[in-house]
Design a protein around this motif. Structure first.
Motif, PDB file in Angstrom:
ATOM      1  N   GLY A  66       0.802  -1.213   0.000  1.00  0.00           N
ATOM      2  CA  GLY A  66       0.000   0.000   0.000  1.00  0.00           C
ATOM      3  C   GLY A  66       0.832   1.258   0.000  1.00  0.00           C
ATOM      4  N   ALA A  67       0.218   2.366  -0.390  1.00  0.00           N
ATOM      5  CA  ALA A  67       0.900   3.656  -0.427  1.00  0.00           C
ATOM      6  C   ALA A  67      -0.123   4.775  -0.352  1.00  0.00           C
ATOM      7  CB  ALA A  67       1.734   3.790  -1.704  1.00  0.00           C
ATOM      8  N   ILE A  68       0.352   5.949   0.099  1.00  0.00           N
ATOM      9  CA  ILE A  68      -0.455   7.159   0.087  1.00  0.00           C
ATOM     10  C   ILE A  68      -0.192   7.886  -1.227  1.00  0.00           C
ATOM     11  CG2 ILE A  68      -0.974   9.324   1.257  1.00  0.00           C
ATOM     12  CD1 ILE A  68      -1.596   6.806   2.878  1.00  0.00           C
ATOM     13  N   GLN A  69      -1.239   8.241  -1.939  1.00  0.00           N
ATOM     14  CA  GLN A  69      -1.094   8.969  -3.201  1.00  0.00           C
ATOM     15  C   GLN A  69      -1.268  10.474  -3.039  1.00  0.00           C
ATOM     16  OE1 GLN A  69      -4.137   6.461  -5.264  1.00  0.00           O
ATOM     17  NE2 GLN A  69      -2.624   6.380  -6.920  1.00  0.00           N
ATOM     18  N   GLN A  70      -2.171  10.860  -2.153  1.00  0.00           N
ATOM     19  CA  GLN A  70      -2.468  12.280  -1.979  1.00  0.00           C
ATOM     20  C   GLN A  70      -2.851  12.534  -0.530  1.00  0.00           C
ATOM     21  OE1 GLN A  70      -5.920  13.320  -1.358  1.00  0.00           O
ATOM     22  NE2 GLN A  70      -5.231  15.427  -1.018  1.00  0.00           N
ATOM     23  N   GLN A  71      -2.366  13.650   0.008  1.00  0.00           N
ATOM     24  CA  GLN A  71      -2.735  14.016   1.372  1.00  0.00           C
ATOM     25  C   GLN A  71      -2.751  15.532   1.494  1.00  0.00           C
ATOM     26  OE1 GLN A  71      -0.461  12.204   4.509  1.00  0.00           O
ATOM     27  NE2 GLN A  71      -1.205  13.610   6.066  1.00  0.00           N
ATOM     28  N   SER A  72      -3.817  16.055   2.086  1.00  0.00           N
ATOM     29  CA  SER A  72      -3.927  17.478   2.377  1.00  0.00           C
ATOM     30  C   SER A  72      -4.606  17.621   3.736  1.00  0.00           C
ATOM     31  CB  SER A  72      -4.746  18.184   1.291  1.00  0.00           C
ATOM     32  OG  SER A  72      -6.107  17.777   1.355  1.00  0.00           O
ATOM     33  N   ASN A  73      -4.872  18.849   4.142  1.00  0.00           N
ATOM     34  CA  ASN A  73      -5.562  19.034   5.422  1.00  0.00           C
ATOM     35  C   ASN A  73      -7.048  18.732   5.318  1.00  0.00           C
ATOM     36  OD1 ASN A  73      -6.279  21.268   3.871  1.00  0.00           O
ATOM     37  ND2 ASN A  73      -6.360  22.646   5.647  1.00  0.00           N
ATOM     38  N   LYS A  74      -7.500  18.413   4.083  1.00  0.00           N
ATOM     39  CA  LYS A  74      -8.921  18.108   3.882  1.00  0.00           C
ATOM     40  C   LYS A  74      -9.197  16.635   3.601  1.00  0.00           C
ATOM     41  CE  LYS A  74     -10.094  22.708   2.121  1.00  0.00           C
ATOM     42  NZ  LYS A  74     -10.683  23.470   0.984  1.00  0.00           N
ATOM     43  N   SER A  75      -8.198  15.912   3.047  1.00  0.00           N
ATOM     44  CA  SER A  75      -8.461  14.519   2.668  1.00  0.00           C
ATOM     45  C   SER A  75      -7.166  13.738   2.534  1.00  0.00           C
ATOM     46  CB  SER A  75      -9.228  14.461   1.336  1.00  0.00           C
ATOM     47  OG  SER A  75      -8.426  14.971   0.284  1.00  0.00           O
ATOM     48  N   ILE A  76      -7.317  12.437   2.412  1.00  0.00           N
ATOM     49  CA  ILE A  76      -6.183  11.552   2.181  1.00  0.00           C
ATOM     50  C   ILE A  76      -6.660  10.393   1.310  1.00  0.00           C
ATOM     51  CG2 ILE A  76      -6.591  10.169   4.284  1.00  0.00           C
ATOM     52  CD1 ILE A  76      -3.511   9.946   4.515  1.00  0.00           C
ATOM     53  N   SER A  77      -5.810   9.931   0.401  1.00  0.00           N
ATOM     54  CA  SER A  77      -6.192   8.820  -0.462  1.00  0.00           C
ATOM     55  C   SER A  77      -4.956   8.011  -0.837  1.00  0.00           C
ATOM     56  CB  SER A  77      -6.894   9.316  -1.732  1.00  0.00           C
ATOM     57  OG  SER A  77      -6.042  10.176  -2.469  1.00  0.00           O
ATOM     58  N   GLY A  78      -5.193   6.785  -1.262  1.00  0.00           N
ATOM     59  CA  GLY A  78      -4.091   5.901  -1.636  1.00  0.00           C
ATOM     60  C   GLY A  78      -4.622   4.578  -2.130  1.00  0.00           C
ATOM     61  N   TRP A  79      -3.818   3.545  -1.996  1.00  0.00           N
ATOM     62  CA  TRP A  79      -4.216   2.217  -2.449  1.00  0.00           C
ATOM     63  C   TRP A  79      -3.596   1.169  -1.539  1.00  0.00           C
ATOM     64  CZ3 TRP A  79       0.191  -0.433  -3.531  1.00  0.00           C
ATOM     65  CH2 TRP A  79       1.300   0.294  -3.981  1.00  0.00           C
ATOM     66  N   ALA A  80      -4.224  -0.017  -1.517  1.00  0.00           N
ATOM     67  CA  ALA A  80      -3.730  -1.113  -0.682  1.00  0.00           C
ATOM     68  C   ALA A  80      -4.348  -2.424  -1.127  1.00  0.00           C
ATOM     69  CB  ALA A  80      -4.060  -0.856   0.792  1.00  0.00           C
ATOM     70  N   TRP A  81      -3.552  -3.506  -1.018  1.00  0.00           N
ATOM     71  CA  TRP A  81      -4.078  -4.849  -1.254  1.00  0.00           C
ATOM     72  C   TRP A  81      -3.270  -5.867  -0.469  1.00  0.00           C
ATOM     73  CZ3 TRP A  81      -1.697  -2.433  -5.647  1.00  0.00           C
ATOM     74  CH2 TRP A  81      -0.460  -2.975  -6.014  1.00  0.00           C
ATOM     75  N   TRP A  82      -3.915  -6.989  -0.175  1.00  0.00           N
ATOM     76  CA  TRP A  82      -3.257  -8.070   0.544  1.00  0.00           C
ATOM     77  C   TRP A  82      -2.298  -8.810  -0.380  1.00  0.00           C
ATOM     78  CZ3 TRP A  82      -3.705  -8.191   5.638  1.00  0.00           C
ATOM     79  CH2 TRP A  82      -4.867  -7.701   6.240  1.00  0.00           C
ATOM     80  N   GLN A  83      -1.194  -9.272   0.179  1.00  0.00           N
ATOM     81  CA  GLN A  83      -0.261 -10.087  -0.589  1.00  0.00           C
ATOM     82  C   GLN A  83      -0.901 -11.398  -1.036  1.00  0.00           C
ATOM     83  OE1 GLN A  83       2.904  -9.947  -1.778  1.00  0.00           O
ATOM     84  NE2 GLN A  83       2.805 -12.058  -2.468  1.00  0.00           N
ATOM     85  N   GLY A  84      -1.699 -12.013  -0.178  1.00  0.00           N
ATOM     86  CA  GLY A  84      -2.118 -13.385  -0.437  1.00  0.00           C
ATOM     87  C   GLY A  84      -3.550 -13.616  -0.844  1.00  0.00           C
ATOM     88  N   ASN A  85      -4.412 -12.580  -0.832  1.00  0.00           N
ATOM     89  CA  ASN A  85      -5.799 -12.817  -1.233  1.00  0.00           C
ATOM     90  C   ASN A  85      -6.386 -11.546  -1.836  1.00  0.00           C
ATOM     91  OD1 ASN A  85      -7.298 -11.181   0.853  1.00  0.00           O
ATOM     92  ND2 ASN A  85      -6.231 -12.582   2.237  1.00  0.00           N
TER      93      ASN A  85
END
Length: 310
Positions: free
Chosen positions: A225-244
């Motif tokens: 996973g990683a953070i793609q965007q962050q501000s004082n109003k919001s945060i977004s990114g992506w993430a997934w499990w290694q095994g499922n």
């Protein structure tokens, strides 16, 4: 089942790894891409990729022939979209040590006559690791090992992929692979200055590896996973499990206090070129109820394990 795609960065213990993998996977199910002029490049790769210029034909043939392992001195972006980020792996090495090791390799095997500075100043040897991984977030790779922790990395890799690849040492210029090359301070500083991208990449990969190793020892699953965007109003990114392919539940914390949970289930079209799990539905987003202060500390954790993302 798609094959593992090993991005073989020179002088990172890659030869030892890919030869051991060849034994485990059985040679008929292994393919190599080490350039069209290399005798090691497999006939299938030569024919489809270099003679016909038909990479899709190579992919279809690889699946039909039950290819299980592909290795090569190629950029990660060449095949990651075919065999998926989750199945793509590599090893990184301290940039200074890797460059010096490659220099001595060229002296021994390529009859290189110049001195070390003449070698490491050549553009093709500067930031070589980050160039090979260009455009691919290191967090997205299925496995990133460290040459300096090769044995520990093999344990994690074997557990992640259900393999039993053994540790052997090959293509070594020195008997003691743990000893570091010592350089004059001026050369050391110059190499570091020229290879800032590789140094940052290695430091980041090292942090990720140590975190993954801790989870591995605790018997806990790992999340990419990683953070793609962050501000004082919001945060977004992506993430997934290694095994499922379950969506990852994430806890959003502000100054150490959990304020909400979100699931990584939004489409990330900009990352589809990496061959994402869940057909690309791995993104998350959170809007803060009120704008945060400038000194607020935001943390995103995997709810199930406490692993910190980004």
């Amino acid at each position: 089942m798609l094959p593992l795609f090993f991005v073989h960065i020179p002088k990172t213990a890659g030869t030892s790894f890919r030869k051991s993998a060849e034994v485990f996977f059985n040679e008929p199910h292994v393919a190599y891409d080490y350039s069209p002029s290399s005798s090691e490049t497999s006939v299938l790769v030569q024919s489809c990729v270099y003679e016909k210029c038909n990479v899709l034909d190579f992919y279809q043939s690889a699946v039909n022939q039950s290819l299980r392992f592909l290795s090569g001195h190629v950029n990660a972006g060449k095949y990651i979209h075919l065999f998926e980020a989750r199945n793509t792996l590599t090893f990184l090495r301290d940039p200074v040590q890797r460059i010096v090791s490659e220099y001595y390799h060229f002296v021994r095997h390529n009859n290189y006559k110049g001195d070390l500075p003449s070698f490491y100043r050549k553009p093709q040897f500067i930031n070589r690791q980050s160039k090979i991984l260009h455009g691919v977030p290191v967090e997205a790779l299925g496995f990133v090992g460290l040459t300096e922790r090769y044995e520990q990395g093999l344990d994690i890799l074997n557990q992640a992929y259900g393999t039993n690849i053994q540790s052997v040492s090959m293509n070594m210029g020195r008997k003691d692979k743990t000893a570091e090359y010592e350089l004059p301070e001026d050369q050391l500083n110059e190499i570091r200055s020229l290879n800032e991208d590789d140094l940052q990449l290695y430091d980041h990969a090292k942090r990720l590896f140590l975190e993954r190793e801790t989870l591995f020892k605790q018997g806990r699953p790992y999340v990419h996973g990683a953070i793609q965007q962050q501000s004082n109003k919001s945060i977004s990114g992506w993430a997934w499990w290694q095994g499922n392919d379950d969506s990852v539940e994430l806890a959003i914390e502000v100054d150490g206090e959990a304020i909400d949970t979100v699931y990584a289930k939004d489409l990330r079209p900009g990352l589809l070129r990496l061959g994402l799990p869940r057909r690309g539905y791995v993104g998350f987003h959170h809007n803060f109820a009120e704008p945060l202060s400038e000194d607020a500390v935001v943390t995103v954790r995997v709810a199930k394990t406490g692993q910190c993302i980004g």
